[in-house]
Write a protein that holds these residues in place. Structure first.
Motif, PDB file in Angstrom:
ATOM      1  N   LYS A 152       0.332   1.552 -10.344  1.00 22.40           N
ATOM      2  CA  LYS A 152      -0.163   2.264  -9.166  1.00 22.40           C
ATOM      3  C   LYS A 152      -0.146   1.395  -7.917  1.00 22.40           C
ATOM      4  CE  LYS A 152      -2.997   5.846 -11.277  1.00 22.40           C
ATOM      5  NZ  LYS A 152      -4.305   6.554 -11.250  1.00 22.40           N
ATOM      6  N   GLU A 153       0.045   0.096  -8.092  1.00 21.28           N
ATOM      7  CA  GLU A 153       0.147  -0.807  -6.946  1.00 21.28           C
ATOM      8  C   GLU A 153       1.612  -1.129  -6.699  1.00 21.28           C
ATOM      9  OE1 GLU A 153      -1.030  -5.381  -5.940  1.00 21.28           O
ATOM     10  OE2 GLU A 153      -2.678  -4.064  -6.540  1.00 21.28           O
ATOM     11  N   ILE A 154       2.093  -0.804  -5.511  1.00 21.29           N
ATOM     12  CA  ILE A 154       3.503  -0.989  -5.164  1.00 21.29           C
ATOM     13  C   ILE A 154       3.615  -2.029  -4.063  1.00 21.29           C
ATOM     14  CG2 ILE A 154       5.595   0.167  -4.365  1.00 21.29           C
ATOM     15  CD1 ILE A 154       4.139   2.830  -5.129  1.00 21.29           C
ATOM     16  N   SER A 155       4.414  -3.048  -4.293  1.00 21.82           N
ATOM     17  CA  SER A 155       4.665  -4.066  -3.270  1.00 21.82           C
ATOM     18  C   SER A 155       5.890  -3.650  -2.459  1.00 21.82           C
ATOM     19  CB  SER A 155       4.902  -5.436  -3.924  1.00 21.82           C
ATOM     20  OG  SER A 155       3.740  -5.866  -4.604  1.00 21.82           O
ATOM     21  N   ILE A 156       5.651  -3.237  -1.217  1.00 22.68           N
ATOM     22  CA  ILE A 156       6.746  -2.766  -0.368  1.00 22.68           C
ATOM     23  C   ILE A 156       6.276  -2.744   1.085  1.00 22.68           C
ATOM     24  CG2 ILE A 156       6.164  -0.299  -0.520  1.00 22.68           C
ATOM     25  CD1 ILE A 156       9.240   0.192  -0.789  1.00 22.68           C
ATOM     26  N   THR A 157       7.207  -2.933   2.001  1.00 21.46           N
ATOM     27  CA  THR A 157       6.863  -2.888   3.425  1.00 21.46           C
ATOM     28  C   THR A 157       7.119  -1.483   3.969  1.00 21.46           C
ATOM     29  OG1 THR A 157       9.075  -3.476   4.209  1.00 21.46           O
ATOM     30  CG2 THR A 157       7.597  -5.294   3.643  1.00 21.46           C
ATOM     31  N   VAL A 204       6.784   6.159   9.467  1.00 19.34           N
ATOM     32  CA  VAL A 204       6.252   5.912   8.124  1.00 19.34           C
ATOM     33  C   VAL A 204       4.834   5.365   8.197  1.00 19.34           C
ATOM     34  CG1 VAL A 204       6.469   4.394   6.103  1.00 19.34           C
ATOM     35  CG2 VAL A 204       8.465   5.644   6.954  1.00 19.34           C
ATOM     36  N   SER A 205       4.592   4.438   9.102  1.00 24.24           N
ATOM     37  CA  SER A 205       3.252   3.848   9.237  1.00 24.24           C
ATOM     38  C   SER A 205       2.219   4.915   9.601  1.00 24.24           C
ATOM     39  CB  SER A 205       3.258   2.742  10.301  1.00 24.24           C
ATOM     40  OG  SER A 205       4.081   1.668   9.897  1.00 24.24           O
ATOM     41  N   ARG A 206       2.596   5.831  10.479  1.00 26.21           N
ATOM     42  CA  ARG A 206       1.669   6.890  10.891  1.00 26.21           C
ATOM     43  C   ARG A 206       1.340   7.813   9.704  1.00 26.21           C
ATOM     44  NH1 ARG A 206       4.699   9.566  14.170  1.00 26.21           N
ATOM     45  NH2 ARG A 206       4.972  11.434  12.914  1.00 26.21           N
ATOM     46  N   ILE A 207       2.355   8.178   8.922  1.00 19.62           N
ATOM     47  CA  ILE A 207       2.126   9.065   7.776  1.00 19.62           C
ATOM     48  C   ILE A 207       1.299   8.357   6.701  1.00 19.62           C
ATOM     49  CG2 ILE A 207       3.239  10.360   5.912  1.00 19.62           C
ATOM     50  CD1 ILE A 207       5.618  10.775   7.792  1.00 19.62           C
ATOM     51  N   LEU A 208       1.568   7.083   6.475  1.00 27.63           N
ATOM     52  CA  LEU A 208       0.802   6.329   5.478  1.00 27.63           C
ATOM     53  C   LEU A 208      -0.671   6.255   5.883  1.00 27.63           C
ATOM     54  CD1 LEU A 208       3.232   3.376   4.633  1.00 27.63           C
ATOM     55  CD2 LEU A 208       2.580   5.269   3.138  1.00 27.63           C
ATOM     56  N   LYS A 209      -0.924   6.077   7.167  1.00 21.81           N
ATOM     57  CA  LYS A 209      -2.310   6.015   7.637  1.00 21.81           C
ATOM     58  C   LYS A 209      -3.007   7.356   7.408  1.00 21.81           C
ATOM     59  CE  LYS A 209      -5.589   3.594   9.409  1.00 21.81           C
ATOM     60  NZ  LYS A 209      -6.117   2.425   8.658  1.00 21.81           N
ATOM     61  N   GLN A 210      -2.279   8.456   7.624  1.00 25.05           N
ATOM     62  CA  GLN A 210      -2.839   9.778   7.366  1.00 25.05           C
ATOM     63  C   GLN A 210      -3.134   9.959   5.875  1.00 25.05           C
ATOM     64  OE1 GLN A 210       0.219  12.321   8.936  1.00 25.05           O
ATOM     65  NE2 GLN A 210      -0.421  12.081  11.072  1.00 25.05           N
ATOM     66  N   LEU A 233      -4.023   1.135   1.671  1.00 20.21           N
ATOM     67  CA  LEU A 233      -3.013   0.242   2.226  1.00 20.21           C
ATOM     68  C   LEU A 233      -3.487  -1.202   2.230  1.00 20.21           C
ATOM     69  CD1 LEU A 233      -1.869   2.395   5.295  1.00 20.21           C
ATOM     70  CD2 LEU A 233      -0.716   2.153   3.084  1.00 20.21           C
ATOM     71  N   GLY A 234      -2.577  -2.116   1.901  1.00 19.69           N
ATOM     72  CA  GLY A 234      -2.837  -3.546   1.980  1.00 19.69           C
ATOM     73  C   GLY A 234      -1.664  -4.204   2.673  1.00 19.69           C
ATOM     74  N   ARG A 235      -1.657  -5.517   2.699  1.00 20.05           N
ATOM     75  CA  ARG A 235      -0.550  -6.243   3.324  1.00 20.05           C
ATOM     76  C   ARG A 235       0.688  -6.131   2.437  1.00 20.05           C
ATOM     77  NH1 ARG A 235       0.424  -9.749   7.319  1.00 20.05           N
ATOM     78  NH2 ARG A 235       2.033 -11.330   7.030  1.00 20.05           N
ATOM     79  N   ASN A 236       1.683  -5.407   2.916  1.00 20.29           N
ATOM     80  CA  ASN A 236       2.934  -5.183   2.175  1.00 20.29           C
ATOM     81  C   ASN A 236       2.701  -4.585   0.789  1.00 20.29           C
ATOM     82  OD1 ASN A 236       4.334  -6.246   4.357  1.00 20.29           O
ATOM     83  ND2 ASN A 236       4.438  -8.285   3.477  1.00 20.29           N
ATOM     84  N   LYS A 237       1.681  -3.747   0.671  1.00 24.26           N
ATOM     85  CA  LYS A 237       1.471  -3.074  -0.611  1.00 24.26           C
ATOM     86  C   LYS A 237       0.753  -1.735  -0.394  1.00 24.26           C
ATOM     87  CE  LYS A 237      -2.975  -5.121  -1.992  1.00 24.26           C
ATOM     88  NZ  LYS A 237      -3.669  -5.906  -3.030  1.00 24.26           N
ATOM     89  N   ILE A 238       0.944  -0.857  -1.353  1.00 23.19           N
ATOM     90  CA  ILE A 238       0.315   0.460  -1.358  1.00 23.19           C
ATOM     91  C   ILE A 238      -0.279   0.686  -2.733  1.00 23.19           C
ATOM     92  CG2 ILE A 238       0.709   2.941  -1.147  1.00 23.19           C
ATOM     93  CD1 ILE A 238       3.141   2.275   0.604  1.00 23.19           C
ATOM     94  N   VAL A 239      -1.527   1.135  -2.774  1.00 24.46           N
ATOM     95  CA  VAL A 239      -2.189   1.412  -4.052  1.00 24.46           C
ATOM     96  C   VAL A 239      -2.494   2.888  -4.115  1.00 24.46           C
ATOM     97  CG1 VAL A 239      -4.123   0.881  -5.564  1.00 24.46           C
ATOM     98  CG2 VAL A 239      -3.213  -0.902  -4.040  1.00 24.46           C
ATOM     99  N   LEU A 240      -1.981   3.575  -5.132  1.00 22.85           N
ATOM    100  CA  LEU A 240      -2.280   4.992  -5.314  1.00 22.85           C
ATOM    101  C   LEU A 240      -3.699   5.157  -5.829  1.00 22.85           C
ATOM    102  CD1 LEU A 240       0.929   4.957  -5.366  1.00 22.85           C
ATOM    103  CD2 LEU A 240       0.730   7.061  -6.697  1.00 22.85           C
TER     104      LEU A 240
END
Length: 203
Positions: free
Chosen positions: A160-165, A180-186, A195-202
């Protein structure tokens, strides 16, 4: 060398071992470029490849992933007909490939029914994935496509943790980092991800 047992049996397995070369690639390494000659057919032993297509403006879009036990049907068909590659294949993570010379892959179509069956099954799977991609691009909004891509990567890594920019996601979707940044923030506001530094956790 670990090969898919359901595919490589008896004589074919020996032919593969004798003809193939095993190589390891790091994340981001380009395995095959567009408009390049296809000299070998990659079979993924470990890791994964992503197959991309570039438009005239240089924007890329993800077509599909190649996982362990699978090959790139696009490179096989192009190599078989001595055509230039129409796609770009990149190592998604540290990946081990078995590289089969194009001429051998063509010979095995006539000699080994299981190899032919393997290629037809891959063609069918890739065709379905490309249809899904067409549906996503044509009928779904970018936020839905981004959510689908994140889920794809989570399933690919089984994590569930993805390392990606944000830029990498934008490149695969054929859009800009800012969008992409705007949609991720939503999505984070809705509690779908963290959201983390260069990572996304579902969540």
């Amino acid at each position: 060398m670990v090969l898919p047992d359901e595919l490589f049996k008896s004589v074919l397995k020996d032919d593969v071992k004798n003809s193939g070369v095993v190589k390891t690639f790091e994340p981001g390494d380009v395995i095959l470029n567009e408009e390049s000659f296809i000299r070998s057919i990659p079979i993924v032993l470990d890791g994964s490849l992503k197959v991309m297509r570039t438009d005239p403006d240089g924007r890329e879009i993800l077509l599909y992933y190649i996982k362990p036990g699978e090959s790139c049907i696009m490179s096989f068909l192009g190599g078989l007909h001595q055509e230039m590659s129409k796609v770009k294949a990149v190592a998604e993570e540290k990946t081990q490939l078995l590289l089969i010379p194009v001429d051998k892959a063509g010979e095995w179509i006539k000699e080994h029914p299981e190899w032919t069956d393997f290629m037809f099954r891959l063609y069918h799977r890739r065709f379905e994935e490309l249809l899904e991609m067409v549906n996503l691009v044509a009928f779904q909004k970018l936020d839905q496509r981004l959510e689908h891509l994140i889920l794809q990567k989570s399933n690919l890594y089984n994590n569930k943790e993805i390392s990606i920019t944000h830029q990498q996601l934008a490149d695969e979707l054929g859009t800009t980092r800012e969008v992409v940044s705007r949609i991720l923030k939503q999505m984070e506001t809705k509690g779908m991800i963290k959201l983390g530094r260069n990572k996304i956790v579902l969540q």
